[in-house]
Design a protein around this motif. Structure first.
Motif, PDB file in Angstrom:
ATOM      1  N   ASP A  64       0.844  -1.199   0.000  1.00 16.93           N
ATOM      2  CA  ASP A  64       0.000   0.000   0.000  1.00 16.93           C
ATOM      3  C   ASP A  64       0.879   1.247   0.000  1.00 16.93           C
ATOM      4  O   ASP A  64       1.185   1.822   1.033  1.00 16.93           O
ATOM      5  N   ARG A  65       1.279   1.663  -1.172  1.00 15.13           N
ATOM      6  CA  ARG A  65       2.240   2.759  -1.328  1.00 15.13           C
ATOM      7  C   ARG A  65       1.704   4.116  -0.874  1.00 15.13           C
ATOM      8  O   ARG A  65       2.464   4.957  -0.433  1.00 15.13           O
ATOM      9  N   ASN A  66       0.394   4.345  -0.995  1.00 16.45           N
ATOM     10  CA  ASN A  66      -0.145   5.652  -0.621  1.00 16.45           C
ATOM     11  C   ASN A  66      -0.885   5.624   0.723  1.00 16.45           C
ATOM     12  O   ASN A  66      -1.560   6.581   1.086  1.00 16.45           O
ATOM     13  N   ASP A  67      -0.752   4.532   1.456  1.00 17.49           N
ATOM     14  CA  ASP A  67      -1.321   4.396   2.809  1.00 17.49           C
ATOM     15  C   ASP A  67      -2.817   4.697   2.888  1.00 17.49           C
ATOM     16  O   ASP A  67      -3.288   5.290   3.855  1.00 17.49           O
ATOM     17  N   ASP A  68      -3.570   4.244   1.894  1.00 18.18           N
ATOM     18  CA  ASP A  68      -5.011   4.459   1.936  1.00 18.18           C
ATOM     19  C   ASP A  68      -5.771   3.226   2.434  1.00 18.18           C
ATOM     20  O   ASP A  68      -7.000   3.193   2.410  1.00 18.18           O
ATOM     21  N   GLY A  69      -5.024   2.196   2.884  1.00 21.23           N
ATOM     22  CA  GLY A  69      -5.667   0.989   3.403  1.00 21.23           C
ATOM     23  C   GLY A  69      -6.153   0.046   2.328  1.00 21.23           C
ATOM     24  O   GLY A  69      -6.880  -0.903   2.610  1.00 21.23           O
ATOM     25  N   ARG A  70      -5.755   0.298   1.086  1.00 20.84           N
ATOM     26  CA  ARG A  70      -6.161  -0.533  -0.047  1.00 20.84           C
ATOM     27  C   ARG A  70      -4.929  -0.814  -0.898  1.00 20.84           C
ATOM     28  O   ARG A  70      -4.005  -0.020  -0.918  1.00 20.84           O
ATOM     29  N   VAL A  71      -4.951  -1.926  -1.594  1.00 25.32           N
ATOM     30  CA  VAL A  71      -3.853  -2.259  -2.517  1.00 25.32           C
ATOM     31  C   VAL A  71      -4.458  -2.462  -3.898  1.00 25.32           C
ATOM     32  O   VAL A  71      -5.252  -3.373  -4.116  1.00 25.32           O
ATOM     33  N   THR A  72      -4.082  -1.577  -4.804  1.00 28.08           N
ATOM     34  CA  THR A  72      -4.544  -1.701  -6.184  1.00 28.08           C
ATOM     35  C   THR A  72      -3.650  -2.685  -6.924  1.00 28.08           C
ATOM     36  O   THR A  72      -2.545  -3.006  -6.470  1.00 28.08           O
ATOM     37  N   LEU A  73      -4.104  -3.137  -8.058  1.00 34.25           N
ATOM     38  CA  LEU A  73      -3.293  -4.041  -8.872  1.00 34.25           C
ATOM     39  C   LEU A  73      -2.003  -3.351  -9.299  1.00 34.25           C
ATOM     40  O   LEU A  73      -0.936  -3.976  -9.335  1.00 34.25           O
ATOM     41  N   ASP A  74      -2.067  -2.065  -9.574  1.00 32.09           N
ATOM     42  CA  ASP A  74      -0.868  -1.305  -9.937  1.00 32.09           C
ATOM     43  C   ASP A  74       0.146  -1.304  -8.789  1.00 32.09           C
ATOM     44  O   ASP A  74       1.334  -1.537  -9.003  1.00 32.09           O
ATOM     45  N   GLU A  75      -0.322  -1.076  -7.558  1.00 33.80           N
ATOM     46  CA  GLU A  75       0.578  -1.122  -6.398  1.00 33.80           C
ATOM     47  C   GLU A  75       1.153  -2.521  -6.216  1.00 33.80           C
ATOM     48  O   GLU A  75       2.339  -2.685  -5.899  1.00 33.80           O
ATOM     49  N   TRP A  76       0.319  -3.522  -6.394  1.00 37.01           N
ATOM     50  CA  TRP A  76       0.732  -4.923  -6.245  1.00 37.01           C
ATOM     51  C   TRP A  76       1.851  -5.275  -7.223  1.00 37.01           C
ATOM     52  O   TRP A  76       2.787  -5.983  -6.889  1.00 37.01           O
ATOM     53  N   ASN A  77       1.727  -4.779  -8.446  1.00 38.86           N
ATOM     54  CA  ASN A  77       2.695  -5.130  -9.488  1.00 38.86           C
ATOM     55  C   ASN A  77       3.996  -4.338  -9.413  1.00 38.86           C
ATOM     56  O   ASN A  77       4.972  -4.720 -10.052  1.00 38.86           O
ATOM     57  N   LYS A  78       4.026  -3.263  -8.666  1.00 39.70           N
ATOM     58  CA  LYS A  78       5.249  -2.468  -8.520  1.00 39.70           C
ATOM     59  C   LYS A  78       6.027  -2.959  -7.313  1.00 39.70           C
ATOM     60  O   LYS A  78       5.906  -2.418  -6.220  1.00 39.70           O
ATOM     61  N   THR A  79       6.809  -3.999  -7.518  1.00 35.91           N
ATOM     62  CA  THR A  79       7.586  -4.540  -6.415  1.00 35.91           C
ATOM     63  C   THR A  79       8.967  -3.904  -6.401  1.00 35.91           C
ATOM     64  O   THR A  79       9.609  -3.749  -7.433  1.00 35.91           O
ATOM     65  N   ASP A  80       9.390  -3.532  -5.250  1.00 38.69           N
ATOM     66  CA  ASP A  80      10.713  -2.962  -5.068  1.00 38.69           C
ATOM     67  C   ASP A  80      11.239  -3.492  -3.752  1.00 38.69           C
ATOM     68  O   ASP A  80      10.609  -3.256  -2.715  1.00 38.69           O
ATOM     69  N   PRO A  81      12.269  -4.234  -3.738  1.00 41.69           N
ATOM     70  CA  PRO A  81      13.136  -4.571  -4.871  1.00 41.69           C
ATOM     71  C   PRO A  81      12.551  -5.699  -5.719  1.00 41.69           C
ATOM     72  O   PRO A  81      11.567  -6.327  -5.340  1.00 41.69           O
ATOM     73  N   ASP A  82      13.186  -5.949  -6.845  1.00 39.54           N
ATOM     74  CA  ASP A  82      12.786  -7.022  -7.749  1.00 39.54           C
ATOM     75  C   ASP A  82      13.226  -8.351  -7.137  1.00 39.54           C
ATOM     76  O   ASP A  82      14.371  -8.768  -7.280  1.00 39.54           O
ATOM     77  N   VAL A  83      12.308  -8.985  -6.437  1.00 39.66           N
ATOM     78  CA  VAL A  83      12.618 -10.230  -5.720  1.00 39.66           C
ATOM     79  C   VAL A  83      13.087 -11.304  -6.691  1.00 39.66           C
ATOM     80  O   VAL A  83      14.068 -12.004  -6.433  1.00 39.66           O
ATOM     81  N   PHE A  84      12.396 -11.446  -7.820  1.00 32.39           N
ATOM     82  CA  PHE A  84      12.786 -12.465  -8.784  1.00 32.39           C
ATOM     83  C   PHE A  84      14.224 -12.227  -9.244  1.00 32.39           C
ATOM     84  O   PHE A  84      15.040 -13.141  -9.252  1.00 32.39           O
TER      85      PHE A  84
END
Length: 104
Positions: A64-84
Motif C-alpha cells: 500500500d504505497r499511498n497508505d489508503d488501506g487498499r492495494v490496487t493491482l498497480d501497487e501490487w505489481n510495482k515490487t521494489d526490490p525485484d525479488v525475482f
C-alpha cells in the motif's frame, strides 16, 4: 512463495510463472473482484477472518504505497526490490531451488 510459483513442477520458476502466481495471489485476496484488495474483501465468517486479517495486514504494509488501506493491482505489481531478479543469481531467467536461500 517461489517454490509455489513453480507451476509446471520442474524445480525451477520462470519469471512468467512467478508473475502468474502473483496474479493468482492477488485474485485470491481480492475476494469481491473489484480490482482492489481492501477491507471489503474481508470474509464474513469469523474463522475465515482470522486467516484473512493477518494476510491483509502483511499485504497492505508491503504494497500500500499511498497508505489508503487498499492495494490496487498497480501497487501490487510495482515490487521494489525485484525479488525475482535478486533470487536469479545466475541471470538465466529461472530461479532454481538451489538458488533459494535456506532457512536458518
Amino acid at each position: 512463495m517461489m517454490t509455489e510459483a513453480d507451476l509446471n513442477g520442474d524445480g525451477k520458476t520462470s519469471r512468467a510463472e512467478f508473475n502468474q502466481h502473483r496474479a493468482q495471489m492477488f485474485a485470491r485476496l481480492d475476494r469481491n473482484s473489484d480490482g482492489v484488495i481492501s477491507e471489503g474483501d474481508r470474509p464474513r465468517i469469523p474463522i475465515a477472518r482470522r486467516k484473512f486479517d493477518p494476510a491483509f495486514e502483511r499485504v497492505t504494509s508491503i504494497f500500500d504505497r499511498n497508505d489508503d488501506g487498499r492495494v490496487t493491482l498497480d501497487e501490487w505489481n510495482k515490487t521494489d526490490p525485484d525479488v525475482f531478479g535478486m533470487l536469479d543469481r545466475n541471470d538465466d531467467g529461472m530461479v532454481a531451488r538451489s538458488e533459494l536461500p535456506t532457512a536458518r
